[in-house]
Each structure stands twice: as structure tokens, then as C-alpha cells.
Write an enzyme that holds these catalytic residues in place. Sequence first.
Site, mmCIF file in Angstrom:
data_model
loop_
_atom_site.group_PDB
_atom_site.id
_atom_site.type_symbol
_atom_site.label_atom_id
_atom_site.label_comp_id
_atom_site.label_asym_id
_atom_site.label_seq_id
_atom_site.Cartn_x
_atom_site.Cartn_y
_atom_site.Cartn_z
ATOM 1 N N HIS A 163 25.285 36.627 35.143
ATOM 2 C CA HIS A 163 25.653 35.224 35.304
ATOM 3 C C HIS A 163 25.041 34.694 36.600
ATOM 4 O O HIS A 163 25.511 35.022 37.691
ATOM 5 C CB HIS A 163 27.199 35.147 35.331
ATOM 6 C CG HIS A 163 27.746 33.777 35.451
ATOM 7 N ND1 HIS A 163 29.093 33.536 35.627
ATOM 8 C CD2 HIS A 163 27.151 32.549 35.420
ATOM 9 C CE1 HIS A 163 29.301 32.233 35.704
ATOM 10 N NE2 HIS A 163 28.129 31.620 35.591
ATOM 11 N N ASP B 262 28.229 38.847 38.380
ATOM 12 C CA ASP B 262 28.211 37.509 38.971
ATOM 13 C C ASP B 262 27.264 37.457 40.152
ATOM 14 O O ASP B 262 27.509 38.055 41.197
ATOM 15 C CB ASP B 262 29.626 37.133 39.427
ATOM 16 C CG ASP B 262 30.519 36.805 38.254
ATOM 17 O OD1 ASP B 262 30.122 35.950 37.438
ATOM 18 O OD2 ASP B 262 31.599 37.417 38.132
ATOM 19 N N MET C 257 24.702 32.205 39.179
ATOM 20 C CA MET C 257 25.236 31.012 39.840
ATOM 21 C C MET C 257 24.359 30.759 41.052
ATOM 22 O O MET C 257 24.757 30.952 42.205
ATOM 23 C CB MET C 257 26.706 31.255 40.224
ATOM 24 C CG MET C 257 27.625 31.217 39.010
ATOM 25 S SD MET C 257 29.219 31.979 39.318
ATOM 26 C CE MET C 257 28.774 33.689 39.103
ATOM 27 N N SER D 127 34.392 41.440 34.750
ATOM 28 C CA SER D 127 33.532 40.971 35.843
ATOM 29 C C SER D 127 33.682 41.907 37.032
ATOM 30 O O SER D 127 34.758 42.021 37.617
ATOM 31 C CB SER D 127 33.937 39.558 36.263
ATOM 32 O OG SER D 127 33.382 39.290 37.536
ATOM 33 N N MET E 148 32.746 27.500 32.038
ATOM 34 C CA MET E 148 33.411 27.922 33.269
ATOM 35 C C MET E 148 34.807 27.300 33.290
ATOM 36 O O MET E 148 34.950 26.075 33.259
ATOM 37 C CB MET E 148 32.635 27.432 34.504
ATOM 38 C CG MET E 148 31.439 28.272 34.896
ATOM 39 S SD MET E 148 31.754 30.041 35.034
ATOM 40 C CE MET E 148 33.001 30.103 36.330
ATOM 41 N N ASP F 238 34.929 32.001 31.113
ATOM 42 C CA ASP F 238 34.873 32.734 32.383
ATOM 43 C C ASP F 238 35.704 32.031 33.447
ATOM 44 O O ASP F 238 35.388 30.916 33.862
ATOM 45 C CB ASP F 238 33.393 32.818 32.819
ATOM 46 C CG ASP F 238 33.201 33.602 34.106
ATOM 47 O OD1 ASP F 238 34.167 34.188 34.612
ATOM 48 O OD2 ASP F 238 32.059 33.615 34.596
ATOM 49 N N MET G 215 25.550 35.240 43.011
ATOM 50 C CA MET G 215 25.784 33.993 43.769
ATOM 51 C C MET G 215 24.862 33.946 44.980
ATOM 52 O O MET G 215 24.665 34.970 45.644
ATOM 53 C CB MET G 215 27.233 33.938 44.240
ATOM 54 C CG MET G 215 28.239 34.076 43.107
ATOM 55 S SD MET G 215 29.912 33.871 43.689
ATOM 56 C CE MET G 215 30.840 34.341 42.219
ATOM 57 N N HIS H 215 30.003 42.134 33.096
ATOM 58 C CA HIS H 215 29.649 40.803 33.591
ATOM 59 C C HIS H 215 29.317 40.893 35.085
ATOM 60 O O HIS H 215 30.135 41.350 35.884
ATOM 61 C CB HIS H 215 30.831 39.864 33.340
ATOM 62 C CG HIS H 215 30.579 38.435 33.670
ATOM 63 N ND1 HIS H 215 29.977 37.556 32.798
ATOM 64 C CD2 HIS H 215 30.850 37.717 34.783
ATOM 65 C CE1 HIS H 215 29.897 36.356 33.356
ATOM 66 N NE2 HIS H 215 30.421 36.428 34.573
HETATM 67 C C1 DX5 Z 1 33.601 33.038 39.154
HETATM 68 C C2 DX5 Z 1 32.877 34.076 38.338
HETATM 69 C C3 DX5 Z 1 33.769 34.828 37.455
HETATM 70 C C4 DX5 Z 1 34.854 35.604 38.159
HETATM 71 C C5 DX5 Z 1 36.052 35.556 37.267
HETATM 72 O O1 DX5 Z 1 32.703 32.226 39.788
HETATM 73 O O2 DX5 Z 1 31.854 33.501 37.535
HETATM 74 O O3 DX5 Z 1 33.055 35.689 36.566
HETATM 75 O O4 DX5 Z 1 34.538 36.932 38.425
HETATM 76 O O5 DX5 Z 1 37.116 36.097 37.972
HETATM 77 P P1 DX5 Z 1 38.612 35.970 37.445
HETATM 78 O O6 DX5 Z 1 38.643 36.622 36.088
HETATM 79 O O7 DX5 Z 1 39.369 36.718 38.487
HETATM 80 O O8 DX5 Z 1 38.934 34.506 37.380
HETATM 81 ZN ZN ZN Z 2 30.939 34.851 35.912
#
Ligand code: DX5
Ligand code: ZN
Length: 213
Positions: A65, A34, A67, A7, A136, A170, A36, A32
Amino acid sequence: MIILAPSILSADFANLERDIKAVTDAGAQYIHVDVMDGHFVPNITMGPCVVSSIRKITDKILDVHLMIENPNQYAEAFLKAGADIITVHHESNLMFDDIVDLVKRYDRKLCVSVNPETDVTQLDRYADYADMFLIMSVHPGFGGQSFIESSIDKIKYLRKKYPHMNIEIDGGIKLDNLSKVVDAGANVIVAGSAIFDTPDPKLTVSKFLEGAL
Ligand code: DX5
Ligand code: ZN
């Protein structure tokens, strides 16, 4: 053999190309990303323009991903930017049939995710149209949180019910709990801080890939 999806949330955004190259050179198969929006989760990260820039520097699978509160509104922009996999959340304002049509039109893959507080059986309704499920294992929003143990039973449930499906995990995955999630049935492993917050992310990726053999 697992698929490792580093990620980039924990990468150095001023050196994304360097960091992506390090992990893909070491064998990571997915990147990956993320996304947000500050509504679905209390953090803001990156949008389609970042995906489009990353698309130019890697041919690895871009695992995006979302979110975000309204995935239907933004999914096409991410597909146009070059996302290979789009993950949407059951808990968002999801119009699933429309997303299925859209992703099919672009010939990409669709994944559906549940948050830690959501019952895993909520995913069953998507099984006929999803290519992957994502559990998650932290509350989404930030990297570096601790793995939520109840996620193991969720993975086991999915693996038993969907033996051939890709099951992604994840949040909070480290070298020392990797085998536990793989044994439970996860085959796509997201790791952010456990890779990029180490002095040598390339070496760490090799350890992850060896550790899951
Ligand atoms: C959290 C993200 C993850 C995050 C995971 O909301 O969806 O993908 O980057 O990070 P680690 O591996 O540090 O928990
Ligand atoms: Zn993620």
C-alpha cells in the site's frame, strides 16, 4: 470467504518473521505492507528493502500500500522487491497509464485507493484497468484509529457497481465491525492493531476468519 490482510504496521519490526509466520500459519492469505513517505502522510515507515526481505520468508501475497506522493517514481522498486499487489492513491501525483503499463509488464496486480474525504465515484475512471479498489476507512498515516462510518456506503456503492471486483477496506477494522464491512461487500480485509496488538495474533486471525464465514 474473505481474504485477510494483516497489516504489519502494527507488528514488531524486530520480529517481523515471527509475526508474519504467526498470521500466515493461522490462515491469513495476504500480508499488507504500509509504505509511508512523510509527505503524502505524516509518518515514515518502510521501503523496498523491507519488502525484499519479507519476500524471502513468505510465499503469501504481498499487498503493498503506497501512501506516497510520487508512486510512479517508486513503484518499480517495489515490484522488483517482490510486491504482488501495488496500491496507489487517487490523491497522489499519479500518472495512472504509466503505472498500468509497469504493473502489467511485471505481471502483478494493481489497486487504486481513495482517502476518507474523497468521493468514491472518483474510482470509476480506473475500473477498466484496476484489479482491486481500496477504501480507506481512517485517515492514512497511523494504525489504531477509529473506523469512519461513511466508508460503509462507499463499499456498498462499489460492490453494486463492480460485483466481481476485489474490494479492500483498510483502517479501524476489529472483530466487532468485521461483519458490517463484509455485509456491505468488502472481501479483502486489512487489520493491523486488531491483530498484532492482541496477546495471541494467531488466535485472533482464526477468529477473524471464522467471524467472516
Ligand atoms: C493506515 C494504514 C493501515 C493501518 C491499519 O494508514 O494504511 O493499513 O495499518 O491499521 P488498523 O487496522 O490498526 O486501523
Ligand atoms: Zn494500509
